[in-house]
Design a protein around this motif. Sequence first.
Motif, PDB file in Angstrom:
ATOM      1  N   LYS A 142      50.052 -10.638 -28.151  1.00 33.97           N
ATOM      2  CA  LYS A 142      49.054 -11.474 -27.490  1.00 33.97           C
ATOM      3  C   LYS A 142      49.340 -12.959 -27.695  1.00 33.97           C
ATOM      4  O   LYS A 142      48.975 -13.789 -26.861  1.00 33.97           O
ATOM      5  CB  LYS A 142      47.647 -11.167 -28.012  1.00 33.97           C
ATOM      6  CG  LYS A 142      47.457 -11.455 -29.507  1.00 33.97           C
ATOM      7  CD  LYS A 142      46.059 -11.099 -29.949  1.00 33.97           C
ATOM      8  CE  LYS A 142      45.861 -11.401 -31.437  1.00 33.97           C
ATOM      9  NZ  LYS A 142      44.510 -11.038 -31.889  1.00 33.97           N
ATOM     10  N   LYS A 147      47.609 -17.193 -24.464  1.00 35.45           N
ATOM     11  CA  LYS A 147      46.181 -17.114 -24.189  1.00 35.45           C
ATOM     12  C   LYS A 147      45.469 -18.262 -24.891  1.00 35.45           C
ATOM     13  O   LYS A 147      45.743 -18.570 -26.041  1.00 35.45           O
ATOM     14  CB  LYS A 147      45.625 -15.768 -24.667  1.00 35.45           C
ATOM     15  CG  LYS A 147      46.141 -14.572 -23.883  1.00 35.45           C
ATOM     16  CD  LYS A 147      45.516 -13.287 -24.390  1.00 35.45           C
ATOM     17  CE  LYS A 147      46.016 -12.089 -23.582  1.00 35.45           C
ATOM     18  NZ  LYS A 147      45.455 -10.815 -24.087  1.00 35.45           N
ATOM     19  N   VAL A 148      44.542 -18.871 -24.180  1.00 36.39           N
ATOM     20  CA  VAL A 148      43.803 -19.976 -24.772  1.00 36.39           C
ATOM     21  C   VAL A 148      42.753 -19.430 -25.734  1.00 36.39           C
ATOM     22  O   VAL A 148      42.400 -18.254 -25.694  1.00 36.39           O
ATOM     23  CB  VAL A 148      43.112 -20.820 -23.675  1.00 36.39           C
ATOM     24  CG1 VAL A 148      44.141 -21.411 -22.745  1.00 36.39           C
ATOM     25  CG2 VAL A 148      42.102 -19.976 -22.893  1.00 36.39           C
ATOM     26  N   TYR A 149      42.261 -20.303 -26.598  1.00 36.19           N
ATOM     27  CA  TYR A 149      41.198 -19.918 -27.522  1.00 36.19           C
ATOM     28  C   TYR A 149      39.863 -19.995 -26.785  1.00 36.19           C
ATOM     29  O   TYR A 149      39.507 -21.038 -26.246  1.00 36.19           O
ATOM     30  CB  TYR A 149      41.193 -20.842 -28.736  1.00 36.19           C
ATOM     31  CG  TYR A 149      42.490 -20.809 -29.495  1.00 36.19           C
ATOM     32  CD1 TYR A 149      42.834 -19.714 -30.259  1.00 36.19           C
ATOM     33  CD2 TYR A 149      43.385 -21.878 -29.417  1.00 36.19           C
ATOM     34  CE1 TYR A 149      44.036 -19.672 -30.943  1.00 36.19           C
ATOM     35  CE2 TYR A 149      44.591 -21.838 -30.099  1.00 36.19           C
ATOM     36  CZ  TYR A 149      44.908 -20.736 -30.860  1.00 36.19           C
ATOM     37  OH  TYR A 149      46.101 -20.686 -31.531  1.00 36.19           O
ATOM     38  N   ARG A 150      39.140 -18.912 -26.799  1.00 27.54           N
ATOM     39  CA  ARG A 150      37.853 -18.896 -26.099  1.00 27.54           C
ATOM     40  C   ARG A 150      36.820 -19.758 -26.797  1.00 27.54           C
ATOM     41  O   ARG A 150      35.919 -20.301 -26.159  1.00 27.54           O
ATOM     42  CB  ARG A 150      37.340 -17.459 -25.964  1.00 27.54           C
ATOM     43  CG  ARG A 150      38.174 -16.591 -25.038  1.00 27.54           C
ATOM     44  CD  ARG A 150      37.675 -15.166 -25.034  1.00 27.54           C
ATOM     45  NE  ARG A 150      37.826 -14.554 -26.357  1.00 27.54           N
ATOM     46  CZ  ARG A 150      37.461 -13.309 -26.649  1.00 27.54           C
ATOM     47  NH1 ARG A 150      36.908 -12.550 -25.717  1.00 27.54           N
ATOM     48  NH2 ARG A 150      37.647 -12.838 -27.861  1.00 27.54           N
ATOM     49  N   ASN A 151      36.938 -19.885 -28.098  1.00 24.00           N
ATOM     50  CA  ASN A 151      35.980 -20.690 -28.852  1.00 24.00           C
ATOM     51  C   ASN A 151      36.641 -21.202 -30.128  1.00 24.00           C
ATOM     52  O   ASN A 151      37.752 -20.808 -30.479  1.00 24.00           O
ATOM     53  CB  ASN A 151      34.721 -19.881 -29.166  1.00 24.00           C
ATOM     54  CG  ASN A 151      35.053 -18.518 -29.768  1.00 24.00           C
ATOM     55  OD1 ASN A 151      35.754 -18.432 -30.776  1.00 24.00           O
ATOM     56  ND2 ASN A 151      34.573 -17.442 -29.138  1.00 24.00           N
ATOM     57  N   GLU A 154      37.858 -18.596 -32.716  1.00 27.37           N
ATOM     58  CA  GLU A 154      39.163 -17.966 -32.524  1.00 27.37           C
ATOM     59  C   GLU A 154      40.273 -18.855 -33.054  1.00 27.37           C
ATOM     60  O   GLU A 154      41.246 -18.374 -33.647  1.00 27.37           O
ATOM     61  CB  GLU A 154      39.392 -17.662 -31.039  1.00 27.37           C
ATOM     62  CG  GLU A 154      38.597 -16.476 -30.530  1.00 27.37           C
ATOM     63  CD  GLU A 154      39.059 -16.022 -29.153  1.00 27.37           C
ATOM     64  OE1 GLU A 154      39.982 -16.657 -28.588  1.00 27.37           O
ATOM     65  OE2 GLU A 154      38.504 -15.037 -28.637  1.00 27.37           O
ATOM     66  N   PRO A 213      39.899 -25.252 -27.576  1.00 31.73           N
ATOM     67  CA  PRO A 213      38.885 -24.200 -27.427  1.00 31.73           C
ATOM     68  C   PRO A 213      38.073 -24.339 -26.146  1.00 31.73           C
ATOM     69  O   PRO A 213      37.536 -25.407 -25.849  1.00 31.73           O
ATOM     70  CB  PRO A 213      38.011 -24.372 -28.676  1.00 31.73           C
ATOM     71  CG  PRO A 213      38.925 -25.003 -29.682  1.00 31.73           C
ATOM     72  CD  PRO A 213      39.807 -25.923 -28.884  1.00 31.73           C
ATOM     73  N   MET A 214      37.972 -23.250 -25.400  1.00 29.91           N
ATOM     74  CA  MET A 214      37.301 -23.287 -24.105  1.00 29.91           C
ATOM     75  C   MET A 214      35.813 -23.591 -24.218  1.00 29.91           C
ATOM     76  O   MET A 214      35.244 -24.263 -23.354  1.00 29.91           O
ATOM     77  CB  MET A 214      37.494 -21.940 -23.395  1.00 29.91           C
ATOM     78  CG  MET A 214      38.915 -21.677 -22.951  1.00 29.91           C
ATOM     79  SD  MET A 214      39.091 -20.023 -22.220  1.00 29.91           S
ATOM     80  CE  MET A 214      37.935 -20.133 -20.854  1.00 29.91           C
ATOM     81  N   ASP A 215      35.167 -23.088 -25.279  1.00 25.57           N
ATOM     82  CA  ASP A 215      33.720 -23.278 -25.384  1.00 25.57           C
ATOM     83  C   ASP A 215      33.355 -24.753 -25.501  1.00 25.57           C
ATOM     84  O   ASP A 215      32.384 -25.222 -24.887  1.00 25.57           O
ATOM     85  CB  ASP A 215      33.146 -22.481 -26.562  1.00 25.57           C
ATOM     86  CG  ASP A 215      33.688 -22.916 -27.915  1.00 25.57           C
ATOM     87  OD1 ASP A 215      34.804 -23.491 -27.963  1.00 25.57           O
ATOM     88  OD2 ASP A 215      33.010 -22.672 -28.936  1.00 25.57           O
ATOM     89  N   CYS A 217      35.264 -27.310 -24.469  1.00 26.21           N
ATOM     90  CA  CYS A 217      35.600 -27.948 -23.191  1.00 26.21           C
ATOM     91  C   CYS A 217      34.498 -27.712 -22.164  1.00 26.21           C
ATOM     92  O   CYS A 217      34.083 -28.641 -21.456  1.00 26.21           O
ATOM     93  CB  CYS A 217      36.931 -27.411 -22.667  1.00 26.21           C
ATOM     94  SG  CYS A 217      38.380 -27.920 -23.620  1.00 26.21           S
ATOM     95  N   GLN A 224      40.907 -27.945 -17.690  1.00 29.13           N
ATOM     96  CA  GLN A 224      42.274 -28.049 -18.160  1.00 29.13           C
ATOM     97  C   GLN A 224      43.000 -29.189 -17.447  1.00 29.13           C
ATOM     98  O   GLN A 224      43.825 -29.883 -18.049  1.00 29.13           O
ATOM     99  CB  GLN A 224      43.016 -26.727 -17.929  1.00 29.13           C
ATOM    100  CG  GLN A 224      42.610 -25.627 -18.892  1.00 29.13           C
ATOM    101  CD  GLN A 224      43.627 -24.495 -18.912  1.00 29.13           C
ATOM    102  OE1 GLN A 224      44.614 -24.494 -18.179  1.00 29.13           O
ATOM    103  NE2 GLN A 224      43.379 -23.516 -19.770  1.00 29.13           N
TER     104      GLN A 224
END
Length: 314
Positions: A142, A147-151, A154, A213-215, A217, A224
């Motif tokens: 993985k 894969k980006v970090y969802r939060n 992670e 982290p996506m959360d 952002c 992005q």
Amino acid sequence: MAASGLGSARAAQRFGVLGLCGRRSPRDLCVRERRLPGPAVSGRSVAVASGLDASGSEQYCLELLRKRDYEGYLCSLLLPAESRSSALALRAFNVELAQVKDSVSEKAIGLMRMQFWKKTVEDIYLDNPPHQPVAIELWKEKNLDDKVYRNIQELENYAENTQSALLYLTLETLGIKDLHADHAASHIGKAQGIVTCLRATPYHGSRRKVFLPMDICMLHGVSQEDVLRKSQDKKVRDVIYDIASQAHLHLKHARSFHKSVPARAFPAFLQTVSLEDYLKKIQQVDFDIFHPSLQRRNALLPLSLYIQSWRKRY
């Protein structure tokens, strides 16, 4: 732990790929903060895995760190002599693994190289088993998928399994088994992982990749594309502020154990000097992650590390 130079950020990329947990990680004591105030693996093992003879193995590790993980190189030099070779080997091994993804053009080739390193670790344990077993988990498929970090959790978990795990092993080489030292190592490793993510953002952006982290952002409405085009908008700075604040908080927690951590463990934690240096710099430029000053190596870092080592603090 990722800090005064782009070379170190590139070398670490996504904080290394070595899941080297030798101990149960301490319970996470962290909460978000919104402000930034003002068994040893021998050097021979790493060299053999890289095709070097025993006589050049320690020098290989030293040079690899000097070129690819300069801050880790400086911190390792300040470790006690009896532990230095082991620590150099561990960090060099981490660098070797960290480079896999960026040195291959196809995921399948990367997986083959990781399998090679996994087999190498197994051979090390067969030839020279440590006094206490250390569970080693290599970078999984993985992580080759970008894969980006969802939060932020992670990101912290990844840092715990890589940077913190490396610190646990460094403590092992120092002969230290202490719960407070483990807690400090956990937080310092997480701070290192977060700072490395920030420092590597311009480099990743140049390759059209974003690992913030996506959360966080999403919380500030940052896409992005905003990061890729090096936006100077306040919302982008707010994202960096939140992430940097979390790293600062981990450093604060690590230092809260200062009086309880054995003094012999302090050399393992000297990377806090470079981490704090970076966090101060990014605050001075108002959290502009792309500011040129953040990519310059701190010429005074060796002196700062030596002074902190002499003061026996971290």
